[in-house]
Scaffold this motif. Structure first.
Motif, PDB file in Angstrom:
ATOM      1  N   ASP A   1       0.829  -1.210   0.000  1.00  0.00           N
ATOM      2  CA  ASP A   1       0.000   0.000   0.000  1.00  0.00           C
ATOM      3  C   ASP A   1       0.864   1.260   0.000  1.00  0.00           C
ATOM      4  OD1 ASP A   1      -2.318  -1.531   0.059  1.00  0.00           O
ATOM      5  OD2 ASP A   1      -2.464  -1.471   2.245  1.00  0.00           O
ATOM      6  N   VAL A   2       0.756   2.044  -1.069  1.00  0.00           N
ATOM      7  CA  VAL A   2       1.512   3.291  -1.194  1.00  0.00           C
ATOM      8  C   VAL A   2       0.829   4.358  -0.336  1.00  0.00           C
ATOM      9  CG1 VAL A   2       2.290   5.092  -2.770  1.00  0.00           C
ATOM     10  CG2 VAL A   2       2.360   2.699  -3.487  1.00  0.00           C
ATOM     11  N   VAL A   3       1.617   5.011   0.531  1.00  0.00           N
ATOM     12  CA  VAL A   3       1.068   6.009   1.446  1.00  0.00           C
ATOM     13  C   VAL A   3       1.585   7.424   1.177  1.00  0.00           C
ATOM     14  CG1 VAL A   3       0.616   4.339   3.280  1.00  0.00           C
ATOM     15  CG2 VAL A   3       2.833   5.498   3.194  1.00  0.00           C
ATOM     16  N   PHE A   4       2.625   7.543   0.334  1.00  0.00           N
ATOM     17  CA  PHE A   4       3.184   8.864   0.034  1.00  0.00           C
ATOM     18  C   PHE A   4       3.915   8.805  -1.305  1.00  0.00           C
ATOM     19  CE2 PHE A   4       6.871  11.760   0.111  1.00  0.00           C
ATOM     20  CZ  PHE A   4       6.213  12.977   0.262  1.00  0.00           C
ATOM     21  N   VAL A   5       3.757   9.871  -2.101  1.00  0.00           N
ATOM     22  CA  VAL A   5       4.484   9.999  -3.366  1.00  0.00           C
ATOM     23  C   VAL A   5       5.118  11.379  -3.420  1.00  0.00           C
ATOM     24  CG1 VAL A   5       4.308  10.028  -5.879  1.00  0.00           C
ATOM     25  CG2 VAL A   5       2.874   8.450  -4.559  1.00  0.00           C
ATOM     26  N   GLN A   6       6.424  11.419  -3.612  1.00  0.00           N
ATOM     27  CA  GLN A   6       7.127  12.678  -3.847  1.00  0.00           C
ATOM     28  C   GLN A   6       7.382  12.759  -5.342  1.00  0.00           C
ATOM     29  OE1 GLN A   6      10.819  13.197  -1.711  1.00  0.00           O
ATOM     30  NE2 GLN A   6      11.460  14.854  -3.048  1.00  0.00           N
ATOM     31  N   LEU A   7       6.730  13.713  -5.992  1.00  0.00           N
ATOM     32  CA  LEU A   7       6.819  13.855  -7.438  1.00  0.00           C
ATOM     33  C   LEU A   7       7.998  14.734  -7.836  1.00  0.00           C
ATOM     34  CD1 LEU A   7       3.012  14.276  -8.055  1.00  0.00           C
ATOM     35  CD2 LEU A   7       4.424  12.316  -8.719  1.00  0.00           C
ATOM     36  N   PRO A   8       8.460  14.591  -9.077  1.00  0.00           N
ATOM     37  CA  PRO A   8       9.623  15.377  -9.519  1.00  0.00           C
ATOM     38  C   PRO A   8       9.268  16.817  -9.840  1.00  0.00           C
ATOM     39  CG  PRO A   8       8.797  14.049 -11.319  1.00  0.00           C
ATOM     40  CD  PRO A   8       7.998  13.665 -10.100  1.00  0.00           C
ATOM     41  N   GLU A   9      10.295  17.626  -9.917  1.00  0.00           N
ATOM     42  CA  GLU A   9      10.172  18.990 -10.429  1.00  0.00           C
ATOM     43  C   GLU A   9      10.146  18.912 -11.948  1.00  0.00           C
ATOM     44  OE1 GLU A   9      10.011  21.834  -8.540  1.00  0.00           O
ATOM     45  OE2 GLU A   9      10.006  20.564  -6.750  1.00  0.00           O
ATOM     46  N   LEU A  10       9.525  19.884 -12.580  1.00  0.00           N
ATOM     47  CA  LEU A  10       9.561  19.959 -14.032  1.00  0.00           C
ATOM     48  C   LEU A  10      10.980  20.302 -14.468  1.00  0.00           C
ATOM     49  CD1 LEU A  10       6.265  21.937 -14.778  1.00  0.00           C
ATOM     50  CD2 LEU A  10       6.593  19.464 -14.541  1.00  0.00           C
TER      51      LEU A  10
ATOM     52  N   GLU B   1      -0.517  13.482  -4.890  1.00  0.00           N
ATOM     53  CA  GLU B   1      -0.110  14.148  -3.652  1.00  0.00           C
ATOM     54  C   GLU B   1      -1.130  13.924  -2.545  1.00  0.00           C
ATOM     55  OE1 GLU B   1       0.635  18.159  -4.936  1.00  0.00           O
ATOM     56  OE2 GLU B   1       2.595  17.624  -5.744  1.00  0.00           O
ATOM     57  N   ASP B   2      -2.406  14.019  -2.875  1.00  0.00           N
ATOM     58  CA  ASP B   2      -3.462  13.811  -1.878  1.00  0.00           C
ATOM     59  C   ASP B   2      -4.011  12.393  -1.879  1.00  0.00           C
ATOM     60  OD1 ASP B   2      -3.331  16.462  -1.005  1.00  0.00           O
ATOM     61  OD2 ASP B   2      -4.753  17.133  -2.538  1.00  0.00           O
ATOM     62  N   ASN B   3      -3.774  11.656  -2.951  1.00  0.00           N
ATOM     63  CA  ASN B   3      -4.324  10.305  -3.090  1.00  0.00           C
ATOM     64  C   ASN B   3      -3.262   9.336  -3.597  1.00  0.00           C
ATOM     65  OD1 ASN B   3      -7.254  10.943  -2.553  1.00  0.00           O
ATOM     66  ND2 ASN B   3      -6.843  12.326  -4.269  1.00  0.00           N
TER      67      ASN B   3
ATOM     68  N   GLU C   1      -4.932   6.138 -13.638  1.00  0.00           N
ATOM     69  CA  GLU C   1      -4.871   7.351 -12.818  1.00  0.00           C
ATOM     70  C   GLU C   1      -3.640   7.418 -11.920  1.00  0.00           C
ATOM     71  OE1 GLU C   1      -8.485   7.484 -10.585  1.00  0.00           O
ATOM     72  OE2 GLU C   1      -9.718   7.818 -12.344  1.00  0.00           O
ATOM     73  N   GLY C   2      -2.912   6.314 -11.783  1.00  0.00           N
ATOM     74  CA  GLY C   2      -1.734   6.287 -10.920  1.00  0.00           C
ATOM     75  C   GLY C   2      -0.441   6.668 -11.612  1.00  0.00           C
ATOM     76  N   TRP C   3      -0.530   7.308 -12.787  1.00  0.00           N
ATOM     77  CA  TRP C   3       0.687   7.725 -13.497  1.00  0.00           C
ATOM     78  C   TRP C   3       1.443   8.785 -12.691  1.00  0.00           C
ATOM     79  CZ3 TRP C   3       1.138  12.840 -15.252  1.00  0.00           C
ATOM     80  CH2 TRP C   3      -0.045  13.585 -15.280  1.00  0.00           C
ATOM     81  N   PHE C   4       2.739   8.919 -12.935  1.00  0.00           N
ATOM     82  CA  PHE C   4       3.583   9.855 -12.189  1.00  0.00           C
ATOM     83  C   PHE C   4       3.838  11.169 -12.916  1.00  0.00           C
ATOM     84  CE2 PHE C   4       4.766   5.814 -10.307  1.00  0.00           C
ATOM     85  CZ  PHE C   4       4.572   6.110  -8.979  1.00  0.00           C
ATOM     86  N   PHE C   5       4.323  11.073 -14.152  1.00  0.00           N
ATOM     87  CA  PHE C   5       4.654  12.288 -14.871  1.00  0.00           C
ATOM     88  C   PHE C   5       4.552  12.067 -16.375  1.00  0.00           C
ATOM     89  CE2 PHE C   5       8.669  10.143 -13.874  1.00  0.00           C
ATOM     90  CZ  PHE C   5       9.313  10.086 -15.104  1.00  0.00           C
ATOM     91  N   ARG C   6       4.535  13.208 -17.072  1.00  0.00           N
ATOM     92  CA  ARG C   6       4.587  13.197 -18.534  1.00  0.00           C
ATOM     93  C   ARG C   6       5.888  13.876 -18.939  1.00  0.00           C
ATOM     94  NH1 ARG C   6      -1.448  13.878 -18.574  1.00  0.00           N
ATOM     95  NH2 ARG C   6      -2.088  11.736 -18.979  1.00  0.00           N
ATOM     96  N   MET C   7       6.422  13.413 -20.058  1.00  0.00           N
ATOM     97  CA  MET C   7       7.719  13.924 -20.486  1.00  0.00           C
ATOM     98  C   MET C   7       7.806  14.022 -21.994  1.00  0.00           C
ATOM     99  SD  MET C   7      10.149  10.575 -19.907  1.00  0.00           S
ATOM    100  CE  MET C   7      11.553  11.328 -20.706  1.00  0.00           C
ATOM    101  N   GLN C   8       8.752  14.838 -22.429  1.00  0.00           N
ATOM    102  CA  GLN C   8       9.124  14.917 -23.842  1.00  0.00           C
ATOM    103  C   GLN C   8      10.452  14.185 -23.962  1.00  0.00           C
ATOM    104  OE1 GLN C   8       7.200  16.520 -26.288  1.00  0.00           O
ATOM    105  NE2 GLN C   8       8.554  15.335 -27.595  1.00  0.00           N
ATOM    106  N   LEU C   9      10.498  13.180 -24.821  1.00  0.00           N
ATOM    107  CA  LEU C   9      11.722  12.402 -24.990  1.00  0.00           C
ATOM    108  C   LEU C   9      12.801  13.228 -25.676  1.00  0.00           C
ATOM    109  CD1 LEU C   9      10.202   9.075 -26.327  1.00  0.00           C
ATOM    110  CD2 LEU C   9      10.941   9.557 -23.988  1.00  0.00           C
ATOM    111  N   ALA C  10      14.045  13.034 -25.260  1.00  0.00           N
ATOM    112  CA  ALA C  10      15.173  13.661 -25.946  1.00  0.00           C
ATOM    113  C   ALA C  10      15.378  12.991 -27.305  1.00  0.00           C
ATOM    114  CB  ALA C  10      16.439  13.551 -25.103  1.00  0.00           C
ATOM    115  N   ASP C  11      15.082  11.682 -27.388  1.00  0.00           N
ATOM    116  CA  ASP C  11      15.243  10.917 -28.626  1.00  0.00           C
ATOM    117  C   ASP C  11      14.176   9.827 -28.638  1.00  0.00           C
ATOM    118  OD1 ASP C  11      16.000   9.346 -30.774  1.00  0.00           O
ATOM    119  OD2 ASP C  11      17.964   8.830 -29.955  1.00  0.00           O
TER     120      ASP C  11
END
Length: 127
Positions: free
Chosen positions: A35-44, A81-83, A94-104
């Motif tokens: 059971d995941v109780v906390f997620v620290q997400l990255p900075e852009l 952050e809240d869920n 809905e449990g995805w973390f981030f979206r990104m632009q690939l370098a390649d």
């Protein structure tokens, strides 16, 4: 799930219609964590493959999420952050973390498709 690509670190990547790539963890990873109780997400911003970009804490342990490929994180999932339990409830949704632009974008060819990831899980379990 055929449009998904997977890493040996149990992360999935999905190319969206706008060319962005959504990143999360697999069912295997969230199940292993408990059971995941906390997620620290990255900075852009820009990151290199292997950089620690997020931290998950569960009832069992803390785990780092590494940047799966070189690129720029353009959005995070503020819902986590809240869920943080969304990681367990819907790791491929809905449990995805981030979206990104690939370098390649050709780097996606080096990642596992669903069949290869299933073989990887079987081989890991048998080892």
């Amino acid at each position: 799930m055929s449009e998904l690509r997977f890493t040996v670190d149990h992360e999935w990547l999905r190319v969206e219609s706008d060319g962005q790539v959504t990143v999360g963890v697999t069912h295997f990873a969230q199940d292993a964590l408990g059971d995941v109780v906390f997620v620290q997400l990255p900075e852009l911003g820009s990151y290199s493959q292997g950089d620690e970009v997020a931290v998950l804490e569960s009832v069992k342990a803390a785990s780092s999420i590494a940047m799966p490929v070189d690129g720029e994180i353009t959005a995070i999932n503020p819902e986590l952050e809240d869920n943080p339990e969304r990681v367990n409830e819907a790791p491929l949704g809905e449990g995805w973390f981030f979206r990104m632009q690939l370098a390649d974008s050709s780097v996606l060819d080096s990642l596992m498709d669903e069949a290869a990831y299933d073989r990887f899980l079987t081989a890991t379990a048998d080892a």
